[in-house]
Write a protein that holds these residues in place. Structure first.
Motif, mmCIF file in Angstrom:
data_model
loop_
_atom_site.group_PDB
_atom_site.id
_atom_site.type_symbol
_atom_site.label_atom_id
_atom_site.label_comp_id
_atom_site.label_asym_id
_atom_site.label_seq_id
_atom_site.Cartn_x
_atom_site.Cartn_y
_atom_site.Cartn_z
ATOM 1 N N GLU A 159 0.655 -1.374 -0.158
ATOM 2 C CA GLU A 159 0.061 0.118 0.089
ATOM 3 C C GLU A 159 0.759 1.390 -0.049
ATOM 4 O O GLU A 159 0.397 2.292 0.040
ATOM 5 N N ARG A 160 2.172 1.101 0.228
ATOM 6 C CA ARG A 160 3.021 2.296 0.019
ATOM 7 C C ARG A 160 3.114 2.730 -1.387
ATOM 8 O O ARG A 160 3.014 2.056 -2.481
ATOM 9 N N ASP A 161 3.515 4.001 -1.483
ATOM 10 C CA ASP A 161 3.784 4.676 -2.762
ATOM 11 C C ASP A 161 4.650 3.950 -3.653
ATOM 12 O O ASP A 161 4.303 3.732 -4.904
ATOM 13 N N TYR A 162 5.612 3.468 -3.148
ATOM 14 C CA TYR A 162 6.581 3.010 -4.177
ATOM 15 C C TYR A 162 6.316 1.810 -4.676
ATOM 16 O O TYR A 162 6.678 1.449 -5.843
ATOM 17 N N PHE A 163 5.387 0.955 -4.191
ATOM 18 C CA PHE A 163 4.982 -0.231 -4.569
ATOM 19 C C PHE A 163 3.706 -0.163 -5.477
ATOM 20 O O PHE A 163 2.997 -1.172 -5.875
ATOM 21 N N GLN A 164 2.939 0.961 -5.432
ATOM 22 C CA GLN A 164 1.643 1.119 -6.008
ATOM 23 C C GLN A 164 1.801 1.384 -7.446
ATOM 24 O O GLN A 164 0.836 1.026 -8.173
ATOM 25 N N PHE A 165 2.833 2.208 -7.732
ATOM 26 C CA PHE A 165 3.085 2.526 -9.433
ATOM 27 C C PHE A 165 4.000 1.327 -10.263
ATOM 28 O O PHE A 165 5.013 1.357 -9.875
ATOM 29 N N TYR A 166 3.245 1.108 -11.066
ATOM 30 C CA TYR A 166 3.920 0.037 -12.238
ATOM 31 C C TYR A 166 3.996 0.769 -13.608
ATOM 32 O O TYR A 166 2.741 1.089 -13.962
ATOM 33 N N LYS A 167 4.927 0.518 -14.313
ATOM 34 C CA LYS A 167 4.870 1.235 -15.717
ATOM 35 C C LYS A 167 5.074 0.122 -16.580
ATOM 36 O O LYS A 167 5.873 -0.959 -16.599
ATOM 37 N N ALA A 168 3.982 0.231 -17.563
ATOM 38 C CA ALA A 168 3.618 -0.726 -18.390
ATOM 39 C C ALA A 168 3.197 -0.568 -19.853
ATOM 40 O O ALA A 168 2.363 0.528 -19.967
ATOM 41 N N ASN A 169 3.674 -1.106 -20.723
ATOM 42 C CA ASN A 169 3.286 -0.647 -22.060
ATOM 43 C C ASN A 169 1.942 -1.719 -22.594
ATOM 44 O O ASN A 169 2.418 -2.862 -22.833
ATOM 45 N N LEU A 170 1.059 -1.305 -22.285
ATOM 46 C CA LEU A 170 -0.322 -2.190 -22.437
ATOM 47 C C LEU A 170 -0.865 -2.383 -24.082
ATOM 48 O O LEU A 170 -1.895 -2.791 -24.388
ATOM 49 N N LYS A 171 -0.136 -1.633 -25.074
ATOM 50 C CA LYS A 171 -0.285 -1.287 -26.389
ATOM 51 C C LYS A 171 0.368 -2.297 -27.300
ATOM 52 O O LYS A 171 0.228 -2.099 -28.769
ATOM 53 N N LYS A 172 1.330 -3.152 -26.754
ATOM 54 C CA LYS A 172 2.408 -3.829 -27.601
ATOM 55 C C LYS A 172 1.439 -4.785 -28.542
ATOM 56 O O LYS A 172 0.463 -5.403 -27.783
ATOM 57 N N PRO A 173 1.503 -4.852 -29.772
ATOM 58 C CA PRO A 173 0.866 -5.901 -30.414
ATOM 59 C C PRO A 173 1.472 -7.632 -30.088
ATOM 60 O O PRO A 173 2.481 -7.668 -29.702
ATOM 61 N N CYS A 174 0.673 -8.475 -30.398
ATOM 62 C CA CYS A 174 0.667 -9.881 -29.962
ATOM 63 C C CYS A 174 1.999 -10.342 -31.108
ATOM 64 O O CYS A 174 1.651 -10.157 -32.154
ATOM 65 N N PRO A 175 2.909 -10.888 -30.535
ATOM 66 C CA PRO A 175 4.366 -11.021 -31.270
ATOM 67 C C PRO A 175 3.902 -12.625 -31.863
ATOM 68 O O PRO A 175 4.865 -12.915 -32.709
ATOM 69 N N PHE A 176 2.656 -13.159 -31.824
ATOM 70 C CA PHE A 176 2.856 -14.672 -32.114
ATOM 71 C C PHE A 176 1.627 -14.916 -32.980
ATOM 72 O O PHE A 176 1.605 -15.870 -33.771
ATOM 73 N N TRP A 177 0.563 -14.211 -33.142
ATOM 74 C CA TRP A 177 -0.491 -14.208 -34.153
ATOM 75 C C TRP A 177 -1.172 -12.794 -34.232
ATOM 76 O O TRP A 177 -1.279 -11.930 -33.537
ATOM 77 N N ASP A 178 -1.740 -12.841 -35.503
ATOM 78 C CA ASP A 178 -2.523 -11.257 -35.850
ATOM 79 C C ASP A 178 -3.806 -11.514 -34.956
ATOM 80 O O ASP A 178 -4.656 -12.456 -35.104
ATOM 81 N N ASP A 179 -3.941 -10.506 -34.008
ATOM 82 C CA ASP A 179 -5.043 -10.538 -33.187
ATOM 83 C C ASP A 179 -5.427 -9.153 -33.011
ATOM 84 O O ASP A 179 -4.883 -8.168 -32.280
#
Length: 455
Positions: free
Chosen positions: A73-93
């Motif tokens: 619940e501390r600030d350091y562990f609440q924030f995670y940076k991620a790229n949620l827009k990357k295309p699937c590398p294994f099949w067209d989806d």
């Protein structure tokens, strides 16, 4: 394992569901009840371990988890940076979950603590203090800007870290944090729970993981996959026969992935959308969903094994955080957010969690991994790593954005645990101050490791 809050009491979803089912069984006097079929078989020693379920439960529920929950619940562990827009590398989806609960709300720039944003890459306050470069670091926006202002010694430390982070010791395909598509997400505001994402798309993801990356013979079919015809009559006990013929490393790999899958399903069952009206949404425990996945009768004996694999995953990650204590104990290491008072308290709480983990009496012995002939062991380790890296890439194929977020985080957390377990010599050689040349954890890895363990 996550502990679930009810009023002022916290308890694990598995344990809470167990208590509910056991109480029903006692009232109905049914010896073959769901409680007996689900939980009475989740007991005793775990495969390939000296530890048992009865030792883990009280240690986790009464000692470790309450502190871990406060830490997350501390600030350091609440924030995670991620790229949620990357295309699937294994099949067209192009299929994406259309349910609004699948969405993730990224953080506004102003919502992320300043210290987290400025120490986002491979540079932390740890090295800043060691080299007297803290003001330049805090003013830097990019790693290149930091490089221009640092001493030769500090630049060499960064180079060493970069080499290590890009080396073969990493078990995950990590996101490029400098990408404009990478965004901070507040994990507390985007919890892991059932979103309505289900069906053929989810089975495609898990079948790709199990069929192509878990060392399973193609001739052996996994039980209860709707995408494989004629499989519904398959017994979980028969299915597991092939596993005993594998080496300990490949058995462990399968159990880790099964444990991760189980953890996700437990959370979806424990935090299920029970009511969705224009007035309100109600989330809670769905016993029917839980039984479909873990009841011994309904799963042909497979369910209790899945639950035991969750305990196996717990032991592996517990062992990793116990072994990484020296990295965090160094006086120059700071969980840096920019709030000095808060950062000190966060580190104190983290060290309490790590010391509790270290005191666990029956740790998993990872020395049994990759032993024997060095050439064969190195080849197997590389195969192990590449299979896991593939799984981390498959997470970019998940259609539900929230599921993708938690899949990426938990995969990176487990990958970080494996990195720690196989870096014992480098951790032992770390100096008490200054850069930890042979071993380093990025902030992303730290956040992923402890949040994954919190699951």
């Amino acid at each position: 394992m996550l502990l679930f809050r009810m009023g002022t009491v916290r308890t694990c979803p598995v344990l809470l569901l167990c208590l509910v089912l056991c109480r029903v069984a006692l009232l109905l006097h049914e010896p073959g009840s769901a409680a007996e079929r689900c939980f009475c078989q989740v007991t005793g020693y775990l495969d390939d371990c000296i530890c048992d379920v009865e030792t883990i439960d009280p240690f986790n529920n009464n000692k470790l988890f309450p502190k871990l929950q406060r830490l997350l619940e501390r600030d350091y562990f609440q924030f995670y940076k991620a790229n949620l827009k990357k295309p699937c590398p294994f099949w067209d989806d192009s299929s994406h979950c259309g349910v609004k609960d699948c969405a993730v709300k990224p953080c506004e720039n102003s919502e992320v603590p300043y210290g987290i944003k400025t120490s986002n890459f491979k540079y932390t306050k740890d090295a800043s203090i060691a080299y007297g470069e803290i003001e330049e670091c805090e003013q830097a926006k990019k790693l290149g800007a930091v490089d221009e202002s640092l001493s030769e010694e500090a630049r060499e430390a960064l180079l060493q870290w970069t080499r290590h982070d890009d080396s073969s010791d990493n078990f995950c395909e990590v996101d490029d944090e400098e990408s404009p598509d990478s965004e901070y997400v507040n994990l507390q505001l985007n919890p892991e729970r059932y979103t309505g994402y289900k069906g053929a798309d989810t089975w495609r993801i898990w079948n790709c993981i199990y069929e192509e990356n878990c060392f399973k013979p193609q001739s052996v079919k996994r039980p209860f996959s709707p995408l494989i015809s004629g499989i519904r009559g398959c017994s979980g006990n028969v299915f597991y026969n092939w596993l005993e013929g594998l080496c300990v490393e490949k058995r462990a790999f399968y159990r880790l992935i099964s444990g991760l899958h189980t953890s996700i399903n437990v959370h979806l069952s424990a935090n299920y959308l029970l009511q969705d009206t224009w007035e309100e949404k109600t989330w809670g425990h769905n016993l029917d969903e839980f039984q479909k996945r873990f009841d011994a009768v309904l799963t042909k004996g497979e369910g209790p094994k899945r639950l035991k694999n969750l305990y196996f995953l717990y032991l592996i990650e517990l062992r990793a955080i116990s072994k990484v204590l020296p990295f965090f104990e160094r006086p120059t290491f700071v969980l840096y957010t920019g709030n000095e008072t808060s950062d000190i308290k966060t580190k104190e709480l983290l060290l309490e969690v790590l010391k509790d983990a270290k005191a666990f009496p029956l740790h998993f012995d990872e020395n049994s991994f990759f032993a024997g002939d060095k050439k064969k062991a190195d080849k197997l380790k590389e195969e192990f790593r590449q299979h896991f890296r593939n799984i981390s890439r498959i997470m970019d194929c998940v259609g539900c954005v929230k599921c993708r977020l938690w899949g990426k985080l938990q995969t990176q957390g487990l990958g970080t645990a494996l990195k720690i377990l196989f870096s014992e010599k480098q951790i032992a050689k770390m100096p008490e101050s200054g850069p930890s040349y042979g071993f380093h954890l990025t902030r992303q890895e730290i956040v992923a490791l402890f949040n994954a363990f919190g699951r």
